[in-house]
Scaffold this motif. Structure first.
Motif, short mmCIF file in Angstrom:
data_model
loop_
_atom_site.label_atom_id
_atom_site.label_comp_id
_atom_site.label_asym_id
_atom_site.label_seq_id
_atom_site.Cartn_x
_atom_site.Cartn_y
_atom_site.Cartn_z
N VAL A 141 0.86 -1.18 0.00
CA VAL A 141 0.00 0.00 0.00
C VAL A 141 0.90 1.23 0.00
N LEU A 142 0.66 2.14 -0.94
CA LEU A 142 1.45 3.36 -1.07
C LEU A 142 0.51 4.55 -0.93
N PHE A 143 0.96 5.58 -0.22
CA PHE A 143 0.07 6.73 -0.07
C PHE A 143 0.84 8.04 0.06
N ILE A 144 0.15 9.10 -0.36
CA ILE A 144 0.60 10.47 -0.20
C ILE A 144 -0.50 11.20 0.57
N ASP A 145 -0.11 11.99 1.56
CA ASP A 145 -1.13 12.76 2.27
C ASP A 145 -0.49 13.95 2.98
N GLU A 146 -1.33 14.74 3.61
CA GLU A 146 -0.86 15.96 4.24
C GLU A 146 -0.36 15.70 5.66
N HIS A 147 0.77 16.30 5.98
CA HIS A 147 1.37 16.18 7.31
C HIS A 147 0.53 16.93 8.33
N VAL A 148 0.58 16.45 9.56
CA VAL A 148 -0.20 17.07 10.63
C VAL A 148 0.15 18.54 10.84
N ASP A 149 1.33 18.96 10.42
CA ASP A 149 1.69 20.38 10.54
C ASP A 149 0.78 21.28 9.71
N GLU A 150 0.05 20.70 8.75
CA GLU A 150 -0.84 21.48 7.88
C GLU A 150 -2.22 21.70 8.49
N SER A 151 -2.48 21.14 9.66
CA SER A 151 -3.83 21.17 10.22
C SER A 151 -4.33 22.58 10.54
N GLY A 152 -3.41 23.52 10.72
CA GLY A 152 -3.83 24.88 11.06
C GLY A 152 -4.58 25.59 9.96
N LYS A 153 -4.53 25.08 8.75
CA LYS A 153 -5.22 25.74 7.64
C LYS A 153 -6.71 25.41 7.59
N GLU A 154 -7.15 24.42 8.35
CA GLU A 154 -8.54 23.99 8.33
C GLU A 154 -9.36 24.65 9.43
N VAL A 155 -10.67 24.71 9.21
CA VAL A 155 -11.61 25.20 10.21
C VAL A 155 -12.34 23.99 10.77
N PHE A 156 -11.98 23.58 11.97
CA PHE A 156 -12.60 22.40 12.57
C PHE A 156 -13.94 22.76 13.20
N VAL A 157 -14.90 21.84 13.04
CA VAL A 157 -16.22 22.04 13.62
C VAL A 157 -16.12 21.89 15.14
N ALA A 158 -16.70 22.80 15.87
CA ALA A 158 -16.62 22.79 17.33
C ALA A 158 -17.10 21.45 17.89
N GLY A 159 -16.25 20.87 18.74
CA GLY A 159 -16.59 19.61 19.38
C GLY A 159 -16.41 18.39 18.51
N ARG A 160 -15.92 18.56 17.27
CA ARG A 160 -15.73 17.44 16.35
C ARG A 160 -14.32 17.52 15.80
N GLU A 161 -13.37 16.93 16.50
CA GLU A 161 -11.96 17.15 16.17
C GLU A 161 -11.54 16.59 14.81
N GLU A 162 -12.33 15.69 14.23
CA GLU A 162 -11.96 15.17 12.91
C GLU A 162 -12.87 15.68 11.80
N ILE A 163 -13.72 16.66 12.09
CA ILE A 163 -14.63 17.21 11.11
C ILE A 163 -14.25 18.66 10.83
N VAL A 164 -14.06 18.99 9.56
CA VAL A 164 -13.74 20.36 9.18
C VAL A 164 -14.84 20.91 8.28
N GLU A 165 -14.90 22.23 8.19
CA GLU A 165 -15.85 22.87 7.29
C GLU A 165 -15.11 23.39 6.07
N ARG A 166 -15.59 23.01 4.90
CA ARG A 166 -15.00 23.44 3.64
C ARG A 166 -16.00 24.32 2.88
N ARG A 167 -15.45 25.29 2.16
CA ARG A 167 -16.28 26.22 1.39
C ARG A 167 -15.88 26.18 -0.08
N LEU A 168 -16.88 26.07 -0.96
CA LEU A 168 -16.64 26.09 -2.40
C LEU A 168 -16.67 27.53 -2.92
N ASN A 169 -16.29 27.70 -4.17
CA ASN A 169 -16.23 29.04 -4.75
C ASN A 169 -17.59 29.74 -4.78
#
Length: 215
Positions: A141-169
């Protein structure tokens, strides 16, 4: 993790398909050489399964190295872009949900980019058990993904540490699973599940990983 969140995640990527390349990579032509280099470093070969192929930029690199590529994604809108981008005879595309998909065959390599971080915590163990069942003996199994240091760019949903809010154009918002990769945490977690895994920093943003079942 509810099915509602996962359905919203699929809807998000279906709606994002047309703007994905520009928002994820910016200059696609500049991104291609980096993608090709990262894929080459992972040495995919033989029969390759690509999970969450998206718009096909990584598929394009895989196709030049693999005997065959089976590329799956839940978003038909993204897959339509991928089909146009990668018309190679050794690539087959299929709209499928990896959590329920059963191809009836096994692969030498399973690859995914920016997908592992979208696997919910409560499906993580099941996901890796299913990968084992899709590999031939000696498969990887081979994978590429984002390092945990990148987590600051996301907006996490309050009380849901693995759920983020994304916005489209267009301004619409969606909830998406996002578990950034922490190599110091992920390697021992996979070892406990019976995988030999090594993760390396690939760029300032990305890590690359390789995992093989421990016999």
């Amino acid at each position: 993790m509810t099915d509602e969140i996962l359905a919203e995640q699929v809807d998000y990527y279906r709606r994002r398909a047309g703007e994905y390349d520009a928002t994820a990579y910016g200059d696609v032509e500049a991104a291609r050489p980096l993608i090709a280099r990262l894929v080459a470093q992972l040495r995919p070969a033989g029969r390759v399964l690509e999970i969450a192929c998206g718009t096909g930029l990584w598929t394009e690199a895989l196709a030049g190295l693999a005997e065959t590529v089976t590329a799956i994604d839940t978003a038909p809108e993204a897959m339509a872009i991928a089909r146009d981008r990668v018309p190679a005879a050794n690539v087959a595309f299929e709209v499928a949900d990896v959590f329920s998909w059963n191809p009836g065959t096994r692969f030498d390599v399973i690859f995914f980019s920016a997908w592992l971080s979208h696997v919910p915590e409560d499906r993580f163990d099941q996901f890796w058990r299913s990968l084992r069942g899709l590999l031939v003996e000696g498969g990887r199994v081979l994978f590429i993904d984002e390092h945990v240091d990148e987590s600051g760019k996301e907006v996490f949903v309050a009380g849901r540490e693995e759920i983020v809010e994304r916005r489209l154009n267009d301004g619409s918002t969606f909830r998406v699973v996002k578990n950034f990769v922490d190599p110091d945490r992920l390697e021992p977690r996979l070892a406990a599940l019976g995988w030999d895994c090594a993760i390396h920093r690939a760029t300032d943003r990305w890590v690359r990983g390789e995992a093989s079942p421990i016999d």
